[in-house]
Design an enzyme around this catalytic site. Structure first.
Site, PDB file in Angstrom:
ATOM      1  N   ASP A   1       5.591  -2.172  11.121  1.00 53.73           N
ATOM      2  CA  ASP A   1       4.410  -2.372  10.266  1.00 53.73           C
ATOM      3  C   ASP A   1       3.206  -2.873  11.063  1.00 53.73           C
ATOM      4  O   ASP A   1       2.853  -4.054  11.034  1.00 53.73           O
ATOM      5  CB  ASP A   1       4.714  -3.349   9.123  1.00 53.73           C
ATOM      6  CG  ASP A   1       5.732  -2.792   8.142  1.00 53.73           C
ATOM      7  OD1 ASP A   1       5.792  -1.556   8.012  1.00 53.73           O
ATOM      8  OD2 ASP A   1       6.458  -3.581   7.525  1.00 53.73           O
TER       9      ASP A   1
ATOM     10  N   LEU B   1      14.275   4.198  11.073  1.00 59.64           N
ATOM     11  CA  LEU B   1      15.472   3.605  11.659  1.00 59.64           C
ATOM     12  C   LEU B   1      16.683   3.969  10.806  1.00 59.64           C
ATOM     13  O   LEU B   1      16.539   4.401   9.658  1.00 59.64           O
ATOM     14  CB  LEU B   1      15.313   2.089  11.730  1.00 59.64           C
ATOM     15  CG  LEU B   1      14.207   1.572  12.653  1.00 59.64           C
ATOM     16  CD1 LEU B   1      14.065   0.063  12.503  1.00 59.64           C
ATOM     17  CD2 LEU B   1      14.489   1.935  14.093  1.00 59.64           C
TER      18      LEU B   1
ATOM     19  N   ALA C   1       9.251   7.808  12.855  1.00 53.29           N
ATOM     20  CA  ALA C   1      10.685   8.042  12.712  1.00 53.29           C
ATOM     21  C   ALA C   1      11.344   6.827  12.071  1.00 53.29           C
ATOM     22  O   ALA C   1      11.099   5.681  12.480  1.00 53.29           O
ATOM     23  CB  ALA C   1      11.308   8.322  14.077  1.00 53.29           C
TER      24      ALA C   1
ATOM     25  N   GLN D   1       0.831  -1.198   0.000  1.00 52.27           N
ATOM     26  CA  GLN D   1       0.000   0.000   0.000  1.00 52.27           C
ATOM     27  C   GLN D   1       0.871   1.256   0.000  1.00 52.27           C
ATOM     28  O   GLN D   1       2.067   1.200   0.291  1.00 52.27           O
ATOM     29  CB  GLN D   1      -0.954  -0.017   1.201  1.00 52.27           C
ATOM     30  CG  GLN D   1      -1.880  -1.227   1.175  1.00 52.27           C
ATOM     31  CD  GLN D   1      -2.946  -1.178   2.246  1.00 52.27           C
ATOM     32  OE1 GLN D   1      -3.405  -0.124   2.651  1.00 52.27           O
ATOM     33  NE2 GLN D   1      -3.382  -2.355   2.705  1.00 52.27           N
TER      34      GLN D   1
ATOM     35  N   GLU E   1      -4.262  -0.530   5.592  1.00 49.97           N
ATOM     36  CA  GLU E   1      -3.298  -0.126   6.610  1.00 49.97           C
ATOM     37  C   GLU E   1      -3.763   1.207   7.181  1.00 49.97           C
ATOM     38  O   GLU E   1      -3.901   2.186   6.444  1.00 49.97           O
ATOM     39  CB  GLU E   1      -1.896  -0.013   6.016  1.00 49.97           C
ATOM     40  CG  GLU E   1      -1.299  -1.351   5.623  1.00 49.97           C
ATOM     41  CD  GLU E   1       0.149  -1.225   5.188  1.00 49.97           C
ATOM     42  OE1 GLU E   1       0.727  -0.132   5.352  1.00 49.97           O
ATOM     43  OE2 GLU E   1       0.706  -2.215   4.693  1.00 49.97           O
TER      44      GLU E   1
ATOM     45  N   GLU F   1      12.161  -8.158  12.298  1.00 56.85           N
ATOM     46  CA  GLU F   1      13.545  -7.816  12.020  1.00 56.85           C
ATOM     47  C   GLU F   1      14.339  -7.651  13.310  1.00 56.85           C
ATOM     48  O   GLU F   1      13.778  -7.363  14.374  1.00 56.85           O
ATOM     49  CB  GLU F   1      13.631  -6.520  11.188  1.00 56.85           C
ATOM     50  CG  GLU F   1      13.034  -6.639   9.805  1.00 56.85           C
ATOM     51  CD  GLU F   1      13.225  -5.376   8.972  1.00 56.85           C
ATOM     52  OE1 GLU F   1      14.001  -4.484   9.407  1.00 56.85           O
ATOM     53  OE2 GLU F   1      12.602  -5.268   7.902  1.00 56.85           O
TER      54      GLU F   1
ATOM     55  N   ASP G   1      -1.354  -9.760  10.638  1.00 53.25           N
ATOM     56  CA  ASP G   1      -0.451  -9.643   9.490  1.00 53.25           C
ATOM     57  C   ASP G   1       1.019  -9.628   9.904  1.00 53.25           C
ATOM     58  O   ASP G   1       1.809  -8.867   9.363  1.00 53.25           O
ATOM     59  CB  ASP G   1      -0.793  -8.364   8.722  1.00 53.25           C
ATOM     60  CG  ASP G   1      -0.080  -8.280   7.380  1.00 53.25           C
ATOM     61  OD1 ASP G   1       0.055  -9.323   6.723  1.00 53.25           O
ATOM     62  OD2 ASP G   1       0.350  -7.175   7.002  1.00 53.25           O
TER      63      ASP G   1
END
Length: 603
Positions: free
Chosen positions: A502, A416, A414, A224, A261, A487, A482
């Site tokens: 996300d 990363l 913000a 999206q 989203e 990470e 979802d």
């Protein structure tokens, strides 16, 4: 004679060249001696680093060596969180600074008055000490003597700004010159994205919500539309635009992978993650963006620029002064045919509201007289600025994002540090869904699936599985189905926290609790003791989760962020998480394997 002259010239040239080289050497020695000895310290124990094939003066070195601010600002988060304290690297533990401790004490006293959220953060469960942070535990070790400067980039685009002097903070130390986003980046460590009591957080959230936007481009990848927005101080944020109103729920016929989203879900997820004391979501703030001035007029993305348009006119009800008769047309407005009514020509239409359906009625002709409507349809220009970008889902004129007339809500997260500076590894979740309309994943069919996961690296040792269950609790509270990947920062290996990125598909449905999200907890029957105790605390009246999140969201520029049913659903779902742990404890031979002690003697 000529030979003597040539020889004399050559000798004088060599002497001058040697003098210049000697002068340059003396100048470098003088500059090196003038620097403070602190700049030559490599680590807190004073040991020099091992040779790595690079010169000691290189600005970008491996391990705990110094990192140039020039490199950080050149890679200021194009990939799109604070150490235990937001202070300059190499300056020692922040808690030992009495002046800063005094400032924290005053701020905490001011917040605590009448604030349940401040009282929560004063609770012993939210003051469990973190492990000592060494240089090896820091994502970046920067030169503490190097000041941040816009001019150091050599870019006329930034230096020419008449407001440049107001962009950067000033102060006595080099750290004082760092913008908030840079302090955020250099503060990330192995154990947390940002500290519990971070004085930087209000400043960073304020910058995300108010700082001038100088560039807007579409983020590549993803299903999206998302934009990367850049600020004058080199900071960057990920903008997710509003797609649903706060009181809308995800349609029951939608698959989890085709859901919208939501911008407000990103904002609420950040604050919920903080209340749970995970602190693994980068800071997010709401913002009202001007589509014309802050996206369309400044974008350099040609593909994005081609998708802007002005919305066409719409039919609005206007008063009709002449008497009329009314009858139903052959279809629903605006798709129906209002050209005739009982086979008699019809010359106008009025609106008839039937729940969510608007039906057009004839306004003239020899039709049976019914209740005349005082309103008729009249075309009026909308003139809203719209765009849709390019992506896999919902990037078309049918799903365009339109302002009112050019103001659009969105979340600003913000970013990363860029992956070129801080590599991140993407891990496929063992409890990933099939993302298929009919097939099921293995964990949905095998009740003993967790035993297989426990034997698979990196879940076979350390706290990785428990960290994943933390993320499961967060997702269940939000209703987020979802979570297919997560990470970690590659520098820290497997011994670090998971990044909860996300979260836009959370908070979509408040009337339904998707119990399958809790599968990792239900199948593995394990949870951190610190997490379990905090969940129990958040189920009590003084620290009710819904009330804490309501208070946290009240300060956001787009408040209210969540509709009340979503807040009430949090308390209901929290009860189900605690019930699931209770069932595990009831059938466990060794309760210590269910509630795993990660706090030791502190609790």
């Amino acid at each position: 004679m000529r030979r003597r002259l040539q020889t004399l010239v050559q000798r004088k040239f060599k002497i001058v060249l040697l003098l210049l080289l000697l002068l340059a050497l003396l100048l470098h020695l003088a500059m090196d001696l003038a620097l403070p000895t602190a700049r030559r310290h490599w680590s807190c124990d004073g040991k020099a680093p091992k040779a790595s094939g690079a010169m000691s003066g290189s600005p970008l070195l491996a391990g705990p060596k110094k990192l140039s601010l020039r490199i950080l600002q050149d890679f200021s988060g194009s990939n799109g969180s604070l150490e235990k304290s937001s202070h300059p690297q190499g300056a020692g533990p922040r808690a030992k600074d009495p002046e800063i401790q005094h400032q924290h004490g005053d701020a905490n006293q001011a917040r605590t008055k009448g604030s349940k959220l401040a009282a929560l953060f004063e609770h012993p469960l939210y003051n469990i000490p973190m492990p000592a942070v060494t240089d090896k535990d820091k994502l970046f070790v920067v030169n503490p003597m190097e000041k941040f400067s816009l001019q150091s980039s050599g870019s006329d685009e930034w230096v020419s700004s008449s407001k440049a002097e107001t962009i950067l903070p000033t102060g006595k130390t080099a750290y004082d010159t760092y913008p908030a986003w840079l302090k955020f980046h250099v503060g990330i460590n192995r154990y947390e994205l940002y500290p519990r009591r971070d004085p930087l957080m209000p400043t960073l959230l304020h910058d995300l919500a108010t700082m001038r936007i100088v560039s807007s481009v579409q983020k590549s990848g993803g299903t999206q539309l998302k934009l990367i927005m850049t600020f004058p101080n080199y900071g960057q944020a990920l903008f997710k635009p509003m797609k649903q109103s706060r009181d809308q729920e995800t349609p029951v016929d939608f698959f989890y992978f085709s859901d919208f989203e939501r911008h407000n879900a990103e904002i609420a997820a950040f604050h919920l993650d903080r209340i749970l004391d995970f602190r693994r979501i980068p800071p997010v703030s709401g913002r009202l963006v001007n589509i014309t001035k802050e996206i369309r007029d400044i974008t350099t993305d040609k593909k994005l620029a081609k998708t802007f348009f002005i919305s066409p006119g719409e039919l609005s009800p206007l008063p009709i002064l002449s008497p009329m008769a009314a009858c139903s047309c052959s279809g629903d407005y605006p798709f129906g045919d209002c050209s005739s009514c009982h086979h008699v020509p019809c010359h106008g239409a009025v609106l008839k509201e039937q729940g969510h359906l608007t039906t057009a009625l004839c306004t003239s002709g020899p039709c049976p007289v019914r209740s005349p409507s005082p309103f008729a349809l009249s075309p009026t220009p909308a003139g809203n600025v719209c765009f849709y970008g390019e992506c896999s889902y919902y990037c078309s004129t049918e799903h365009a994002l339109c302002g009112k007339p050019d103001q659009l809500e969105g979340s600003m997260a913000a970013l990363l540090p860029d992956k070129a500076l801080a590599k991140r590894r993407s891990w496929r979740s063992p409890w990933r869904r099939s993302y298929h309309k009919s097939k099921k994943a293995e964990w949905e069919l095998n009740p003993n699936y967790c035993a297989q996961v426990r034997q698979t690296p990196p879940y076979d040792r350390g706290h990785r599985l428990l960290d994943l269950i933390d993320m499961t609790v967060l997702d269940f509270l939000m209703g987020n189905m979802d979570r297919h990947h997560y990470e970690t920062f590659e520098k820290f290996g497997n011994d670090t926290f998971l990044l909860h990125l996300d979260n836009g598909r959370g908070f979509g449905t408040h009337s339904h609790d998707e119990m399958s999200i809790l599968a990792p907890l239900q199948q593995c029957c394990s949870i951190k003791k610190s997490t379990y105790l905090r969940l129990q605390l958040l189920a009590t009246d003084p620290y009710r989760l819904s009330e804490l999140l309501r208070e946290a969201l009240a300060d956001d520029p787009l408040a209210p962020i969540l509709a009340e049913p979503h807040l009430r659903a949090l308390d209901r779902r929290l009860g189900k998480v605690l019930a699931a742990v209770g069932r595990c404890l009831a059938r466990a031979a060794r309760p210590g394997e269910v509630v795993v002690d990660d706090v030791g003697p502190w609790v």
